[in-house]
Structure formats: C-alpha cells, structure tokens
Write a protein that holds these residues in place. Structure first.
Motif, PDB file in Angstrom:
ATOM      1  N   ARG A  51       0.849  -1.206   0.000  1.00  0.00           N
ATOM      2  CA  ARG A  51       0.000   0.000   0.000  1.00  0.00           C
ATOM      3  C   ARG A  51       0.875   1.244   0.000  1.00  0.00           C
ATOM      4  O   ARG A  51       1.913   1.285   0.658  1.00  0.00           O
ATOM      5  CB  ARG A  51      -0.931  -0.016   1.212  1.00  0.00           C
ATOM      6  CG  ARG A  51      -1.797   1.253   1.352  1.00  0.00           C
ATOM      7  CD  ARG A  51      -2.888   1.070   2.381  1.00  0.00           C
ATOM      8  NE  ARG A  51      -3.878   0.102   1.910  1.00  0.00           N
ATOM      9  CZ  ARG A  51      -4.770  -0.494   2.712  1.00  0.00           C
ATOM     10  NH1 ARG A  51      -4.764  -0.238   4.012  1.00  0.00           N
ATOM     11  NH2 ARG A  51      -5.642  -1.339   2.212  1.00  0.00           N
ATOM     12  N   LEU A  52       0.428   2.263  -0.703  1.00  0.00           N
ATOM     13  CA  LEU A  52       1.110   3.550  -0.760  1.00  0.00           C
ATOM     14  C   LEU A  52       0.088   4.643  -0.457  1.00  0.00           C
ATOM     15  O   LEU A  52      -0.900   4.811  -1.164  1.00  0.00           O
ATOM     16  CB  LEU A  52       1.720   3.775  -2.144  1.00  0.00           C
ATOM     17  CG  LEU A  52       2.473   5.094  -2.347  1.00  0.00           C
ATOM     18  CD1 LEU A  52       3.698   5.150  -1.436  1.00  0.00           C
ATOM     19  CD2 LEU A  52       2.895   5.239  -3.815  1.00  0.00           C
ATOM     20  N   ASN A  99       2.421  -1.078 -10.097  1.00  0.00           N
ATOM     21  CA  ASN A  99       2.801  -1.661  -8.815  1.00  0.00           C
ATOM     22  C   ASN A  99       1.596  -1.902  -7.914  1.00  0.00           C
ATOM     23  O   ASN A  99       1.681  -2.666  -6.949  1.00  0.00           O
ATOM     24  CB  ASN A  99       3.797  -0.749  -8.092  1.00  0.00           C
ATOM     25  CG  ASN A  99       5.136  -0.697  -8.809  1.00  0.00           C
ATOM     26  OD1 ASN A  99       5.603  -1.711  -9.325  1.00  0.00           O
ATOM     27  ND2 ASN A  99       5.739   0.484  -8.863  1.00  0.00           N
ATOM     28  N   PHE A 100       0.468  -1.264  -8.218  1.00  0.00           N
ATOM     29  CA  PHE A 100      -0.726  -1.400  -7.390  1.00  0.00           C
ATOM     30  C   PHE A 100      -1.931  -1.582  -8.304  1.00  0.00           C
ATOM     31  O   PHE A 100      -1.982  -1.038  -9.415  1.00  0.00           O
ATOM     32  CB  PHE A 100      -0.915  -0.168  -6.493  1.00  0.00           C
ATOM     33  CG  PHE A 100       0.265   0.108  -5.602  1.00  0.00           C
ATOM     34  CD1 PHE A 100       0.416  -0.570  -4.408  1.00  0.00           C
ATOM     35  CD2 PHE A 100       1.234   1.032  -5.975  1.00  0.00           C
ATOM     36  CE1 PHE A 100       1.511  -0.326  -3.597  1.00  0.00           C
ATOM     37  CE2 PHE A 100       2.319   1.280  -5.170  1.00  0.00           C
ATOM     38  CZ  PHE A 100       2.468   0.599  -3.965  1.00  0.00           C
ATOM     39  N   ARG A 138      -5.284  -1.057  -7.291  1.00  0.00           N
ATOM     40  CA  ARG A 138      -6.471  -0.266  -6.966  1.00  0.00           C
ATOM     41  C   ARG A 138      -6.073   1.128  -6.501  1.00  0.00           C
ATOM     42  O   ARG A 138      -5.135   1.284  -5.709  1.00  0.00           O
ATOM     43  CB  ARG A 138      -7.293  -0.952  -5.870  1.00  0.00           C
ATOM     44  CG  ARG A 138      -8.605  -0.220  -5.534  1.00  0.00           C
ATOM     45  CD  ARG A 138      -9.422  -1.010  -4.535  1.00  0.00           C
ATOM     46  NE  ARG A 138     -10.705  -0.388  -4.269  1.00  0.00           N
ATOM     47  CZ  ARG A 138     -10.918   0.529  -3.331  1.00  0.00           C
ATOM     48  NH1 ARG A 138      -9.923   0.930  -2.550  1.00  0.00           N
ATOM     49  NH2 ARG A 138     -12.126   1.053  -3.142  1.00  0.00           N
ATOM     50  N   SER A 139      -6.820   2.110  -6.991  1.00  0.00           N
ATOM     51  CA  SER A 139      -6.618   3.496  -6.583  1.00  0.00           C
ATOM     52  C   SER A 139      -7.883   3.984  -5.894  1.00  0.00           C
ATOM     53  O   SER A 139      -8.987   3.867  -6.433  1.00  0.00           O
ATOM     54  CB  SER A 139      -6.317   4.378  -7.805  1.00  0.00           C
ATOM     55  OG  SER A 139      -6.250   5.738  -7.440  1.00  0.00           O
ATOM     56  N   ASP A 140      -7.722   4.530  -4.665  1.00  0.00           N
ATOM     57  CA  ASP A 140      -8.864   4.988  -3.883  1.00  0.00           C
ATOM     58  C   ASP A 140      -8.646   6.445  -3.502  1.00  0.00           C
ATOM     59  O   ASP A 140      -7.784   6.750  -2.669  1.00  0.00           O
ATOM     60  CB  ASP A 140      -9.018   4.127  -2.621  1.00  0.00           C
ATOM     61  CG  ASP A 140     -10.230   4.537  -1.803  1.00  0.00           C
ATOM     62  OD1 ASP A 140     -11.070   5.271  -2.333  1.00  0.00           O
ATOM     63  OD2 ASP A 140     -10.318   4.107  -0.639  1.00  0.00           O
ATOM     64  N   GLY A 141      -9.375   7.381  -4.108  1.00  0.00           N
ATOM     65  CA  GLY A 141      -9.224   8.789  -3.784  1.00  0.00           C
ATOM     66  C   GLY A 141      -8.901   9.608  -5.008  1.00  0.00           C
ATOM     67  O   GLY A 141      -8.897   9.120  -6.152  1.00  0.00           O
ATOM     68  N   ALA A 195      -4.357  10.062  -3.657  1.00  0.00           N
ATOM     69  CA  ALA A 195      -4.861   8.705  -3.846  1.00  0.00           C
ATOM     70  C   ALA A 195      -4.134   7.725  -2.930  1.00  0.00           C
ATOM     71  O   ALA A 195      -2.947   7.871  -2.639  1.00  0.00           O
ATOM     72  CB  ALA A 195      -4.686   8.284  -5.302  1.00  0.00           C
ATOM     73  N   THR A 196      -4.880   6.722  -2.455  1.00  0.00           N
ATOM     74  CA  THR A 196      -4.298   5.592  -1.736  1.00  0.00           C
ATOM     75  C   THR A 196      -4.200   4.430  -2.713  1.00  0.00           C
ATOM     76  O   THR A 196      -5.214   3.976  -3.253  1.00  0.00           O
ATOM     77  CB  THR A 196      -5.169   5.195  -0.535  1.00  0.00           C
ATOM     78  OG1 THR A 196      -5.245   6.296   0.365  1.00  0.00           O
ATOM     79  CG2 THR A 196      -4.576   3.989   0.171  1.00  0.00           C
ATOM     80  N   LEU A 197      -3.011   3.960  -2.943  1.00  0.00           N
ATOM     81  CA  LEU A 197      -2.775   2.875  -3.889  1.00  0.00           C
ATOM     82  C   LEU A 197      -2.567   1.575  -3.130  1.00  0.00           C
ATOM     83  O   LEU A 197      -1.779   1.533  -2.180  1.00  0.00           O
ATOM     84  CB  LEU A 197      -1.558   3.183  -4.762  1.00  0.00           C
ATOM     85  CG  LEU A 197      -1.606   4.503  -5.547  1.00  0.00           C
ATOM     86  CD1 LEU A 197      -0.295   4.713  -6.290  1.00  0.00           C
ATOM     87  CD2 LEU A 197      -2.773   4.501  -6.515  1.00  0.00           C
ATOM     88  N   SER A 198      -3.250   0.518  -3.544  1.00  0.00           N
ATOM     89  CA  SER A 198      -3.165  -0.767  -2.841  1.00  0.00           C
ATOM     90  C   SER A 198      -3.042  -1.905  -3.841  1.00  0.00           C
ATOM     91  O   SER A 198      -3.514  -1.806  -4.982  1.00  0.00           O
ATOM     92  CB  SER A 198      -4.412  -0.994  -1.974  1.00  0.00           C
ATOM     93  OG  SER A 198      -4.619   0.075  -1.081  1.00  0.00           O
ATOM     94  N   ARG A 199      -2.426  -2.972  -3.380  1.00  0.00           N
ATOM     95  CA  ARG A 199      -2.356  -4.205  -4.185  1.00  0.00           C
ATOM     96  C   ARG A 199      -3.272  -5.240  -3.525  1.00  0.00           C
ATOM     97  O   ARG A 199      -2.831  -6.183  -2.883  1.00  0.00           O
ATOM     98  CB  ARG A 199      -0.908  -4.706  -4.265  1.00  0.00           C
ATOM     99  CG  ARG A 199      -0.691  -5.776  -5.337  1.00  0.00           C
ATOM    100  CD  ARG A 199       0.775  -6.120  -5.507  1.00  0.00           C
ATOM    101  NE  ARG A 199       1.331  -6.713  -4.300  1.00  0.00           N
ATOM    102  CZ  ARG A 199       1.256  -8.011  -4.014  1.00  0.00           C
ATOM    103  NH1 ARG A 199       0.649  -8.836  -4.839  1.00  0.00           N
ATOM    104  NH2 ARG A 199       1.797  -8.463  -2.899  1.00  0.00           N
TER     105      ARG A 199
END
Length: 673
Positions: free
Chosen positions: A176-177, A218-219, A221-224, A229-233
């Motif tokens: 997560r980033l 690298n991720f 899903r993007s949320d925001g 944005a919060t980037l998650s795998r």
C-alpha cells in the motif's frame, strides 16, 4: 483444467504455458450493462485477450436473470461458471470463472463456498487433481477471519492450487502507498496463516521465478483523488509449489475504464521435456521380492487351459502387469513430491511467521529443522541415482570412459524436424503436413508390390532356377514343438539391457519370473507357430526418427527409422530364428558371406584382393561392379518369399504360416519423430 502445456515432471498435459487474468470489474449489473459489456471487451482487448486461457471476475453485480441475458463477455468459445450477486437488488459481490471451451473435458467438479464469496473448479490432469479458486473477500477483518478459516477444509480437494481474486487486505506494508499501512494482524492473521499453509500458498508477486510483465503497475487499486490517492495491491495470485518451480511472469495491466481495479495477469511457463523417454519397468522394482506375490496373483487370475483364450489372456496379463508397475512408480514419485511440497509449505509458513515475530527462538529452531529435513530428502534422492549409476559402472568392469561420464551428466541435444522438403522442392513447417510427408514416404518405401498371377508368371524364370535345399529330416526337425529350454535360450540371447517396446515389459522381467512365466511363454510360442496367429498388440511398435550423421534434416531420407518392438515379439521371433540358424549354411549359397554363422562379410573383401592379384599376375583386364540396393532389407516382398519357401522344401504348415505370423497385419505407431 488448465494448466500445462507439455511437460512438468509430475503433471502432464499438452500445454507450454497457462495464461490467467483476475479482475474486479466493480459492477456490471446496472441499467447500462449491455454498454458495459462492450467496455469489458474493450478493456480485455488491452490485456491481449487472445492469450487468456482462464478469466477470474469478481464483483460483477449480476443477478441470475441478468446472467442468462448477458451471454459471453468474451469473443470466441468459452465455458462460464457464474456465481450470482446477492444482497439488496443483487448489488453485492458476484463471481465468475470463464475458461476456453477446449479445456472443458478435464473438469471434475465445481462449487461455491462461503456465502458466494468463493468458487472453485477441480480438474484432472494426468493422475493429479488441480484446483482453481476465485475469491472476493469480505471488507471487515472479523468477517475475513471467519472466511479464511472456512476455506481450510477445501484444501484436500486438489493436489495443487492457484488462488486469485480480490483479497481486500494487505499482508505487507509495501502493498500500500498512502493512507494507513495497517497490515493483516490479530485473529485474522492466524486464520490467514492456517488457510495459506493448508493450501501451500505463496504470493507469486514475491516469488523470484516470476518476473514483471513490461509496463506493469505496482498497485491494482486506486482509492481517492489523483492528488491524494491511496494505492493498494488488493488483487493477487497465490499458488502452491508446483507453480513456484514452473515460473513465468505477472503484472497489473493499466487502462481500465469501468473499474477502480486494474486487471492482474498471470503467465505460467512450464518446462518442456527435451524428448519423450520410453517407459520401462525399473530394475529396482524387480529385485524387490515384495512384489512377487502380486505378480503371481495377476497371472494366476487368468485361465491358461483354453487354447482359444490363451493368447488373449496373455495380452491382458501383460497389460495388467504394466499397470501394476506404473501405479507403483507413480505412487512413489507422488509420495516423494508430496513430502517435498509439504516441507516447502512448512518452510514458507515459518518464514512468514518469522517476519512478524523475528525474535522467536522457537520459530527459528523449527525453521532450521525444516531446512535440514528438506535438504536430507533431496540429498537422499540424489544419492539414489549416484549409487545406481556407480553400480552400473562396477558391473561394466570399472571402465572410466565416455559411457561412464554420461551416466552422471545427461547431455540433452535438442533436435527436431522444423521443416521438410516437399516433392516439388519447396518447404513446409506445418506439423500435420510434415507428418503426412513422412507417412507417405515410408508407406511407399516399405510397401511391397502387389503380387498377382501375372507378376508370378513373369518371375517364373527365377523360380525354375531354385533348387530344393531342405531335406525331409531337416523339415521334420523344423516343425517340432519348441521346448522351454529353446525359448529360455532365445530370451537370454536378447540381452537384459535391450530397449522394450510399447508395453514397457523388458526381457529382464520374463527372466526374473521365469519359474512360472517360462511354461506360459513356451506354450504361447508354440500356439503362434502352429496357428499362424499373433495378437496385434504384440506387433505394435514405436518408430523413432534418428538423424544420420552430418546430414541435412529437411529431407525424410536423411532420417533413419528405428522401431522399438515389444520384447514378447522379439522372444518369439528369436526362438524361430535360432532353430533355423543351424540350417542356413546349407540353404544360402557360399557367395552370401554375411549374416550367416561361421561366415564373415570380410570373405568377399579377401576374395576381391585375390582376384586383383590374379589378374595382375596373368596380365588380364578386370572390371568390378559394386551395387548398393536402397533399403534392400526393407523392400522384401513377403508374398514372393511365401512362394519361394515351399520350393526350397519348407512345409507350408506350420513353418511358413508360423513365420508369417510375425509380419502379417503388423501395426506401427509413428509418433516420436
């Protein structure tokens, strides 16, 4: 179902690679679902839909009625396993596994578990069960903990697994980033560890044998907003050790237009076998007396008193024997692979636990113990082959030569026919056309001319010159029933290391169990000889195409066909040949110096030099004509021989009919070229 295309050591199928795609489409069930269907096809097109074998979809939001109207979202022929969405207005979850229709035949079962949040397919590949699981995990940690625990019971449905989908949690802070970086913990962590250990799973994103697809994100899903944005795998593929060893590539494909999740693509590349090895009974199994009672029982199950069923019973008994030894070998290999897989699974789980508890001395001790056990297992496996080859070396009088070193270092020299020349001089690389060229060439080369009354009349000038060679006493001896000692001598003369044919039953097997198989083989030889009938299965052979040295490989004539015949066929043929051998000198003219006992092909060479010396001594002119008949021994006209043999004095029954049983209606299997 799916995996493999040609060649893993333990799981066989006709694949070189497997391509999977997992995608959370975040709703396809709205008012404009037909428009969205087109967008799905468009987005999948950017993921190179032509190379996808299996598609995992999550959160499609389609109810059962809409699924029936929806049809396929993919171009081409596919088989779909839909799990309808649930909740108010069918707006929650929804799963689908789609696979190419040609893979449908190997599906064993399918199922849905845990409130429609997971689905699985079990497929049969070779003698193994392979599982696919598509997951859309709950959002809350407590619900996920229960979810992971409930899935553990399904691990035993398959020998190896690939699990993909939207897991809605992160195992590692690097997944997560931005935003909070809280990883899985507490009760959920324990339930997750139980689930991943039961299935033997590792995150393929972190397995070294899987590289990144070029252009991968690298991720997933993007949320925001774009700025914060919060980037998650959250979307991942996990798999068991079978896939770790295979390797391949993995990547998150950018460009999704209908979802805040980007699709995750997995390419698994399976190791090709260099060339197929003909199966045979391992000698080590024959030396194990624990199998003797089973072999005796197999052969005792048949009725050996009825001559009409005798040969057919032998065919079935040989097949049962082959299956018995194949099952033993398969079980041994499977047991070893399972032990190695379990140790690797334990190793992966302990390494994961140590990352969370790096100061635990108990975990460190357990990790060292598992590493030692894994090393010992692998070392014992290597030692077996080392000492086996060393024993073979000592049996051959300790000769340190090329053959010795080849026992310890197998050299693969990949060689295959990539193109063949047509009759018009052009070339083709199409496999089906090349097979046709090979088949037509050898059919024309090896087929005898049609023997008719007219052709016989034309050969009368040859037939009248043939004199009777077989006396009544010799003919009487030739038709005597074969004794057990004759069949045993013929079997021993073949050699224990001779390569077996299609059935894999070698000479060493018949010699090892000669005490009860000897009388059966002797009677079978006499039945074939007296009736002129041999089971078609015994005359089947496997043709290998061997290249001639320093030749071009684009012409069929540059390859030498070697046919592997069943050893039971060789025993019968050798028994007949040995009886005839002592009479050959009186049948074959003295000028035929080769291939006759007590004669040498060098006799003609010495005769040639004597003629040259005599011509020089008498000052005479001399002409020498050398003739080489192409494929002379492959062009024997059997019908013509059957006319010649009675003239020589051989009795039609049983000698000629007995010999003809070896070649009449012969069948060849040509698939190793």
């Amino acid at each position: 179902m799916l995996f493999l295309r040609k060649g893993h050591p333990s799981i066989l199928c006709n694949m070189d690679a497997l391509h999977l795609l997992s995608w959370n489409v975040q709703g396809l069930g709205g008012q404009a679902f037909r428009r969205v269907k087109g967008l799905v096809r468009s987005d999948l097109g950017t993921s190179n839909i032509g190379t996808i074998d299996i598609l995992f979809l999550q959160e499609h939001h389609l109810c059962r009625d809409r699924i029936q109207k929806y049809g396929s979202i993919l171009p081409g022929r596919w088989t779909h396993f839909w799990v309808p969405a649930f909740g108010p207005n069918s707006r929650q979850a929804g799963l689908c596994i789609a696979l190419r229709q040609h893979l449908q035949s190997i599906i064993l079962s399918a199922g849905t578990v845990m409130n429609k949040r997971a689905q699985f397919l079990i497929i049969k590949i070779g003698c193994h069960k392979v599982g696919l699981m598509n997951i859309y995990a709950p959002n809350s940690a407590s619900a996920r903990a229960s979810f992971w625990s409930s899935l553990v019971e399904y691990a035993g449905l398959a020998d190896c697994w690939v699990v993909g989908g939207d897991f809605n949690m992160i195992e590692d802070a690097s997944d997560r980033l931005g935003g909070t970086t809280t990883t899985i913990s507490g009760g959920e962590a324990k339930c997750w560890d139980s689930f991943s250990f039961a299935f033997g799973l590792l995150d393929l994103w972190k397995v070294q044998s899987f590289s990144r697809i070029q252009g991968s994100l690298n991720f997933s899903r993007s949320d925001g907003s774009v700025v914060s944005a919060t980037l998650s795998r959250l979307d991942r593929f996990y798999a068991s050790s079978f896939f770790w060893d295979a390797g391949g590539s993995l990547g998150i494909i950018p460009g999704s237009t209908i979802s805040d999740h980007d699709p995750l693509k997995l390419n698994v590349t399976f190791h090709k076998k260099r060339y197929s090895k003909q199966w045979r009974i391992p000698t080590s199994l024959l030396s194990d007396d624990s199998h003797r009672m089973s072999i005796v029982q197999i052969w005792s199950n048949y009725n050996w008193t009825d001559d009409c069923l005798f040969l057919r019973n032998m065919v079935d008994a040989i097949l049962d024997t082959k299956n018995f030894f194949i099952n033993i070998v398969s079980a041994s290999v499977y047991r070893y692979n399972s032990e190695i897989a379990n140790l690797r699974r334990a190793l992966a789980a302990l390494q994961k636990l140590l990352e969370r508890n790096p100061t635990s001395s108990m975990l460190l001790s357990d990790l060292q113990q598992v590493k030692r056990s894994l090393k010992e297992k692998q070392q014992a496996h290597s030692n077996f082959f080392f000492y086996r080859n060393a024993a073979r070396w000592s049996q051959k009088q300790d000769r340190v030569n090329k053959e010795f070193f080849n026992q310890f270092k197998r050299k693969y020299k990949p060689l295959s026919i990539t193109s063949l020349k047509r009759l018009d001089g052009s070339y083709t690389s199409d496999e089906s056309e090349m097979r046709g060229i090979v088949s037509d060439y050898y059919h024309q080369l090896l087929s005898a001319t049609t023997f008719t009354t007219d052709s016989l009349y034309k050969k009368q000038d040859i037939l009248v010159t043939i004199q009777r060679k077989i006396t009544n006493e010799m003919a009487s001896h030739l038709i005597q029933p074969f004794t057990s000692q004759e069949v045993l001598s013929a079997t021993k003369s073949l050699g224990k290391d001779v390569c077996p044919g299609k059935d894999g039953i070698g000479v060493v097997f018949y010699l090892h169990y000669w005490d009860f198989l000897g009388p059966i083989l002797t009677r079978a030889t006499n039945l074939i000889f007296s009736t002129g009938n041999m089971p078609a299965e015994w005359k089947e052979g496997i043709i290998y195409m061997i290249p001639k040295a320093n030749m071009q490989y684009d012409e069929v004539s540059k390859w030498r066909p070697i046919t592997l015949l069943n050893d039971i066929y060789k025993i019968v043929a050798k028994t007949i040949a040995i009886r005839l051998r002592s009479m050959l000198p009186s049948i074959i003219h003295d000028t035929q110096s080769g291939f006759v006992q007590d004669r040498s092909i060098f006799d003609n060479i010495f005769l040639f030099w004597e003629m040259v010396a005599l011509a020089q001594q008498n000052k005479q002119q001399m002409a020498v004509l050398l003739l080489d008949f192409e494929k002379a021994y492959d062009k024997v006209e059997w019908d013509f021989l059957e006319v010649v043999l009675p003239i020589l004095g051989f009795l039609v029954v049983p000698w000629i009919t007995g010999v003809s049983a070896l070649y009449r209606q012969a069948m060849k299997i040509s698939n190793h070229w």
